[in-house]
Write a protein that holds these residues in place. Structure first.
Motif, PDB file in Angstrom:
ATOM      1  N   GLY A  50       0.991  -1.293   0.026  1.00 55.45           N
ATOM      2  CA  GLY A  50       0.055  -0.002  -0.069  1.00 55.45           C
ATOM      3  C   GLY A  50       0.791   1.220   0.046  1.00 55.45           C
ATOM      4  O   GLY A  50       0.623   1.946  -0.760  1.00 55.45           O
ATOM      5  N   ALA A  51       2.013   1.237   0.544  1.00 51.69           N
ATOM      6  CA  ALA A  51       2.910   2.267   1.056  1.00 51.69           C
ATOM      7  C   ALA A  51       3.530   2.577  -0.411  1.00 51.69           C
ATOM      8  O   ALA A  51       3.800   3.743  -0.721  1.00 51.69           O
ATOM      9  N   LEU A  52       3.990   1.437  -0.878  1.00 51.81           N
ATOM     10  CA  LEU A  52       4.659   1.484  -2.402  1.00 51.81           C
ATOM     11  C   LEU A  52       3.716   2.043  -3.690  1.00 51.81           C
ATOM     12  O   LEU A  52       4.199   2.793  -4.274  1.00 51.81           O
ATOM     13  N   MET A  53       2.484   1.727  -3.620  1.00 49.33           N
ATOM     14  CA  MET A  53       1.322   2.200  -4.367  1.00 49.33           C
ATOM     15  C   MET A  53       1.219   3.748  -4.084  1.00 49.33           C
ATOM     16  O   MET A  53       1.245   4.563  -5.231  1.00 49.33           O
ATOM     17  N   ASP A  54       1.106   4.179  -2.729  1.00 55.00           N
ATOM     18  CA  ASP A  54       1.022   5.647  -2.548  1.00 55.00           C
ATOM     19  C   ASP A  54       2.199   6.277  -3.273  1.00 55.00           C
ATOM     20  O   ASP A  54       2.150   7.547  -3.538  1.00 55.00           O
ATOM     21  N   ALA A  55       3.415   5.792  -2.869  1.00 53.14           N
ATOM     22  CA  ALA A  55       4.580   6.522  -3.305  1.00 53.14           C
ATOM     23  C   ALA A  55       4.637   6.749  -4.678  1.00 53.14           C
ATOM     24  O   ALA A  55       5.036   7.973  -5.349  1.00 53.14           O
ATOM     25  N   ALA A  56       4.092   5.587  -5.409  1.00 54.90           N
ATOM     26  CA  ALA A  56       4.269   5.769  -6.860  1.00 54.90           C
ATOM     27  C   ALA A  56       3.255   6.557  -7.299  1.00 54.90           C
ATOM     28  O   ALA A  56       3.401   7.688  -8.432  1.00 54.90           O
ATOM     29  N   ALA A  57       2.037   6.640  -6.778  1.00 63.47           N
ATOM     30  CA  ALA A  57       1.033   7.691  -7.063  1.00 63.47           C
ATOM     31  C   ALA A  57       1.360   8.998  -7.025  1.00 63.47           C
ATOM     32  O   ALA A  57       1.117   9.907  -7.516  1.00 63.47           O
ATOM     33  N   ALA A  58       2.190   9.348  -5.845  1.00 68.65           N
ATOM     34  CA  ALA A  58       2.708  10.798  -5.348  1.00 68.65           C
ATOM     35  C   ALA A  58       3.694  10.883  -6.519  1.00 68.65           C
ATOM     36  O   ALA A  58       3.625  12.244  -6.967  1.00 68.65           O
ATOM     37  N   ALA A  59       4.584  10.217  -7.001  1.00 69.10           N
ATOM     38  CA  ALA A  59       5.608  10.586  -7.781  1.00 69.10           C
ATOM     39  C   ALA A  59       4.965  10.756  -9.070  1.00 69.10           C
ATOM     40  O   ALA A  59       5.282  11.695  -9.865  1.00 69.10           O
ATOM     41  N   LEU A  60       3.875  10.135  -9.741  1.00 67.53           N
ATOM     42  CA  LEU A  60       3.034  10.250 -10.548  1.00 67.53           C
ATOM     43  C   LEU A  60       2.403  11.736 -10.674  1.00 67.53           C
ATOM     44  O   LEU A  60       2.581  12.374 -11.702  1.00 67.53           O
ATOM     45  N   THR A  61       1.758  11.960  -9.831  1.00 64.27           N
ATOM     46  CA  THR A  61       1.167  13.174  -9.541  1.00 64.27           C
ATOM     47  C   THR A  61       1.928  14.493  -9.480  1.00 64.27           C
ATOM     48  O   THR A  61       1.651  15.392 -10.092  1.00 64.27           O
ATOM     49  N   ALA A  62       3.280  14.338  -9.067  1.00 62.65           N
ATOM     50  CA  ALA A  62       4.374  15.469  -8.955  1.00 62.65           C
ATOM     51  C   ALA A  62       4.733  15.616 -10.301  1.00 62.65           C
ATOM     52  O   ALA A  62       5.198  16.809 -10.404  1.00 62.65           O
ATOM     53  N   ARG A  63       4.601  14.802 -11.310  1.00 60.82           N
ATOM     54  CA  ARG A  63       5.169  14.813 -12.689  1.00 60.82           C
ATOM     55  C   ARG A  63       3.767  15.648 -13.423  1.00 60.82           C
ATOM     56  O   ARG A  63       4.009  15.364 -14.706  1.00 60.82           O
ATOM     57  N   GLY A  64       2.741  15.741 -13.025  1.00 60.58           N
ATOM     58  CA  GLY A  64       1.440  16.229 -13.639  1.00 60.58           C
ATOM     59  C   GLY A  64       0.436  15.154 -14.139  1.00 60.58           C
ATOM     60  O   GLY A  64      -0.531  15.412 -14.676  1.00 60.58           O
ATOM     61  N   ALA A  65       0.570  13.832 -13.798  1.00 64.96           N
ATOM     62  CA  ALA A  65      -0.217  12.894 -14.164  1.00 64.96           C
ATOM     63  C   ALA A  65      -1.383  12.713 -13.360  1.00 64.96           C
ATOM     64  O   ALA A  65      -1.219  13.269 -12.067  1.00 64.96           O
ATOM     65  N   ARG A  66      -2.556  12.474 -13.699  1.00 63.57           N
ATOM     66  CA  ARG A  66      -3.897  12.117 -12.810  1.00 63.57           C
ATOM     67  C   ARG A  66      -3.955  10.657 -12.499  1.00 63.57           C
ATOM     68  O   ARG A  66      -4.233  10.055 -13.540  1.00 63.57           O
ATOM     69  N   VAL A  67      -3.774  10.211 -11.550  1.00 63.39           N
ATOM     70  CA  VAL A  67      -4.096   8.804 -11.208  1.00 63.39           C
ATOM     71  C   VAL A  67      -5.517   8.628 -11.078  1.00 63.39           C
ATOM     72  O   VAL A  67      -6.099   9.035 -10.189  1.00 63.39           O
ATOM     73  N   GLU A  68      -6.111   7.801 -12.074  1.00 65.34           N
ATOM     74  CA  GLU A  68      -7.606   7.721 -12.007  1.00 65.34           C
ATOM     75  C   GLU A  68      -8.028   6.432 -11.374  1.00 65.34           C
ATOM     76  O   GLU A  68      -9.134   6.119 -11.111  1.00 65.34           O
ATOM     77  N   GLY A  69      -7.037   5.400 -11.183  1.00 71.72           N
ATOM     78  CA  GLY A  69      -7.453   4.142 -10.767  1.00 71.72           C
ATOM     79  C   GLY A  69      -6.249   3.304 -10.068  1.00 71.72           C
ATOM     80  O   GLY A  69      -5.104   3.669 -10.508  1.00 71.72           O
TER      81      GLY A  69
END
Length: 147
Positions: A50-69
């Motif tokens: 769960g923490a790894l998924m949260d970190a990946a989502a945060a890294a993608l969001t920081a680069r401008g992506a929108r994590v939809e799922g």
């Protein structure tokens, strides 16, 4: 006539000429404004998935992506799966066929531009998953390196 593959009895694909695949270079992944579905594949031994998924989502969001799922497949959680934990990943899709259908449905529902896998993907897996999912399949490391 096509040769049948061993287990699934589907005709094998003919390989593309070397010149056709050599001239194709994968375009870089553009994350700014992209809608992505985040996909994780973890062993049952990995307790912090769960923490790894949260970190990946945060890294993608920081680069401008929108994590939809987010979709996670864990290997070795079920009673029968424990025996399979040491087996290699699927050489074709990394995920099981049911999970691939689930990811494809999530990508379609979100109108995703890409499916970002936390695990590394081979070129073959990227090609197969891109075809099956209806959007580009990339590994997280490739997406972050390009962004």
């Amino acid at each position: 006539m096509h040769q049948l593959r061993g287990r699934d009895r589907r005709p094998a694909r003919r390989a593309a000429p070397a010149s056709a695949s050599a001239g194709r270079a994968a375009s870089p992944v553009e994350l700014a404004g992209a809608r992505v579905v985040l996909v994780g594949y973890f062993s049952a031994k990995e307790k912090r998935f769960g923490a790894l998924m949260d970190a990946a989502a945060a890294a993608l969001t920081a680069r401008g992506a929108r994590v939809e799922g987010r979709i996670v497949q864990r290997r070795g959680v079920s009673h029968g799966g424990v025996a399979k934990m040491t087996w290699p990943f699927s050489s074709r899709t990394l995920l099981g066929s049911g999970k691939v259908r689930e990811v494809a449905a999530a990508c379609e529902a979100a109108d995703a531009d890409a499916a970002v896998f936390v695990a590394s993907l081979t070129e073959h897996q990227q090609c197969v998953l891109t075809e099956l999912l209806g959007c580009r399949a990339v590994s997280l490391s490739e997406a972050l390196a390009a962004g």
